[in-house]
Write a protein that holds these residues in place. Sequence first.
Motif, PDB file in Angstrom:
ATOM      1  N   ASN A 495     -73.142 -26.297  -2.255  1.00 39.12           N
ATOM      2  CA  ASN A 495     -72.197 -27.419  -2.183  1.00 39.12           C
ATOM      3  C   ASN A 495     -70.979 -27.184  -3.072  1.00 39.12           C
ATOM      4  O   ASN A 495     -69.848 -27.526  -2.705  1.00 39.12           O
ATOM      5  CB  ASN A 495     -72.890 -28.720  -2.583  1.00 39.12           C
ATOM      6  N   LYS A 496     -71.224 -26.615  -4.256  1.00 39.19           N
ATOM      7  CA  LYS A 496     -70.098 -26.299  -5.135  1.00 39.19           C
ATOM      8  C   LYS A 496     -69.184 -25.262  -4.497  1.00 39.19           C
ATOM      9  O   LYS A 496     -67.945 -25.354  -4.579  1.00 39.19           O
ATOM     10  CB  LYS A 496     -70.613 -25.789  -6.489  1.00 39.19           C
ATOM     11  N   GLN A 497     -69.786 -24.257  -3.854  1.00 42.73           N
ATOM     12  CA  GLN A 497     -68.975 -23.238  -3.184  1.00 42.73           C
ATOM     13  C   GLN A 497     -68.168 -23.841  -2.030  1.00 42.73           C
ATOM     14  O   GLN A 497     -66.996 -23.513  -1.832  1.00 42.73           O
ATOM     15  CB  GLN A 497     -69.881 -22.116  -2.670  1.00 42.73           C
ATOM     16  N   ILE A 498     -68.820 -24.733  -1.287  1.00 41.41           N
ATOM     17  CA  ILE A 498     -68.109 -25.401  -0.190  1.00 41.41           C
ATOM     18  C   ILE A 498     -66.959 -26.229  -0.732  1.00 41.41           C
ATOM     19  O   ILE A 498     -65.844 -26.214  -0.195  1.00 41.41           O
ATOM     20  CB  ILE A 498     -69.087 -26.275   0.621  1.00 41.41           C
ATOM     21  N   GLU A 499     -67.233 -26.966  -1.817  1.00 40.91           N
ATOM     22  CA  GLU A 499     -66.191 -27.813  -2.398  1.00 40.91           C
ATOM     23  C   GLU A 499     -65.014 -26.985  -2.907  1.00 40.91           C
ATOM     24  O   GLU A 499     -63.867 -27.394  -2.806  1.00 40.91           O
ATOM     25  CB  GLU A 499     -66.793 -28.629  -3.545  1.00 40.91           C
TER      26      GLU A 499
END
Length: 755
Positions: A495-499
Amino acid sequence: MATSLRFQIQKGFSRLVTKYAILSGSILLLLVAAFVLYTTRSNLVSQSDIVRTQLKSQITATLAQADTLIRSPVLWTGLMDSFGRETYLKPLLKQLNRNEDTKFVLLDYQGRVFVETPGANAEAVEVMRQMLPAVNLETTAVQLLRAEHDNDLLLILLPITSPLSDAPLGYLMTQFSVTSSIRELNVDDRLHISFNLQPEFASPMSWWFLSENYTDQIVVGDYKLRYDTRYAMSLLPNMVMLFGLLVMTSLLGYLFVRRTELWLSAFAAQLTYQLDQLVRYAQDIFAGKQVEIESEADRADEIGTVVNTLEALLLEQGRSQERLRKLAYEDPLTGLPNFVRFYELSLLHLAESAQASRPLTLLFVDVNQLKHINDIYGHEAGNKVIQASALLLERSLPQPCLVSRRSGDEFIAWAEIDDHQLYRLSESLAAFDVDYQNVSIPVTLTMGAARYPQDAQVFDDLIFCAEYALKQAKNRARNTYAIFDERLGLRLIRNKQIEERIATALRQCEIKPFYQPKVDMVTGQVAGFEALARWYDPKLGWIQPDEFLPIVEHLRMFSDLTNCMLTGIFADVDKIVARFPGAKIAFNASPQDFQREHLIDSILDYAKSQPHGLANFELELTEQDIAGLDEDIIEKLNILIQAGIHVAIDDFGTKYSSLSRLTTLPLHRLKIDLSFVSNITEAKGEEIVRLIVSLAKTLNLEITAEGVETLRQRDLLVACGCRNAQGWLYQKALPLSELMNLPTVLLPAEKSNDV
């Protein structure tokens, strides 16, 4: 830096006295300087008048004597008679030259000395001889000669004529010593006198001199003599005197100020004695000491009143500090430590746990549906639920533990428990009832947990992990719990990478529209498509909508996503319509998209470039969005409708909307949510679908079912009166390249939902 009142009084008076001394001394010095300047100038004027008078009288007398001499028959007779030189002229010149300041020299017509004159200056004679060509019967020659020993000589050359000849018989040179004449007057030694025949003096005087310039003119017979004099007097001795006076005044002023400061110190001490007492009383009171008032001050005066007031203030201050401590560190509703206090205490306990190698579990607990409880039973009931939840947490957690209220409906706590104890705790906290005004209010809690040190070694990271676990538990189901583990950690990292990458993806339009067909379930004819967002990232691979859409919502980037999707749809629409004539392409938007003017403008600009405007497009709004439309957004929606676009209600029945709202809005289609489609095989589910279809027909709206996956669902939908549908029974969402190979008539095919 704080200073005492005594020091302030002393310094204030000291500054005043110092300023007075400096001002007085400065005025005295200015007056003395003005007096010295005035007397010096007066002396200069008076002595210059004496010198001027002396010079003018002597030069006039000398010139008159010379004029009389050149007109004397004795003189020109002696010049014509060479034998008379010794007989007439020598005695005459000897008598005339008795004055040392004035010498008369007799020259022949060629400028040679006719009679030797003792005391005559040879250089002066030579100077006059050179001026003979300029002298005639009507003019004189005047020259100022600076001789030895700064002796200024005024030289006057007069022609000697006779009635018997037109040419000069000789010349009379008058030598007048200006310097010697002035010395005879015994003037002030400071007086400097300059004599000049020119209109102006060549060099100015120095700034420490006072000077006066005069121009005088002497007329004797036919002869006129004009000369300038400058009288200057040095101020240097006066300046030395003033400097000495300044030093003496400064020394006396310093001694005066120092003496005054000693007196002021004693005066300030006497003046502030009682105030110092009052300060000591106040300091002792605030230090918690017993105040002993001296007998002379133990009376009903101002100090006694102030002391009594300070004692009352001290008592009130203690109460106020206790109230402030509670406000700063306690939650007023539950009495639990607030998060600030919880954070401080937890850091201390975590350090102790690290030294003792004791595990620790951090819990995030959420009271489910608190807003619903407030709406149904009132906020007082909601407060009772919060208080009961806090009490239950404190009683259920084993010691040592710490519970805090994190926010309105959230608690945070830690305890030294293992996974088995955590499971038992979640069972006891899952559901309970709160009695309020003879009503039993059901309450459920959802919990997320993270463990130290295996999940995180830093307390802030531990909080983040527990909060993330709580979010996952709430997404999965209410009144349950989730423990942060490796799987959640990987999801969190993803999720952090997507964000981190989604902003760039939207800016570069890496999120593409895939098109899922809408089919007439009776004929199989493709009637349109819904554009769905799909994202392939070179680093992360395929990213599912349920992964990136919550992040888009969290970052409030739905408008950017809509703009990105429309860019792709506008590029694809001509090819799709050419392949499937009459097909409409539906896209999703939110009311927030209409707040951005440029998005509306870009849609309208595209409409102007197309012969059919927006006739090939359909805008899908959710039921919740429809309920929240304001007049401004409805006006913008009507502008798009006038351009040819159709409007559909997406996910109908999952939220709430007013029937009057549906009748007043410019709608064209109603879409049945897949949750109703999946339950259509049940009796109640089929009845709900029939009611929705009946409502759509009553409102004269087209109807489409979402998520059709089985033939049984298709048959029941058709039987209920719904012909149009989309779902995996016919086709999944496809990119444009695959869509172009799709037939215009699709046959149903039950299959698994693999991407």
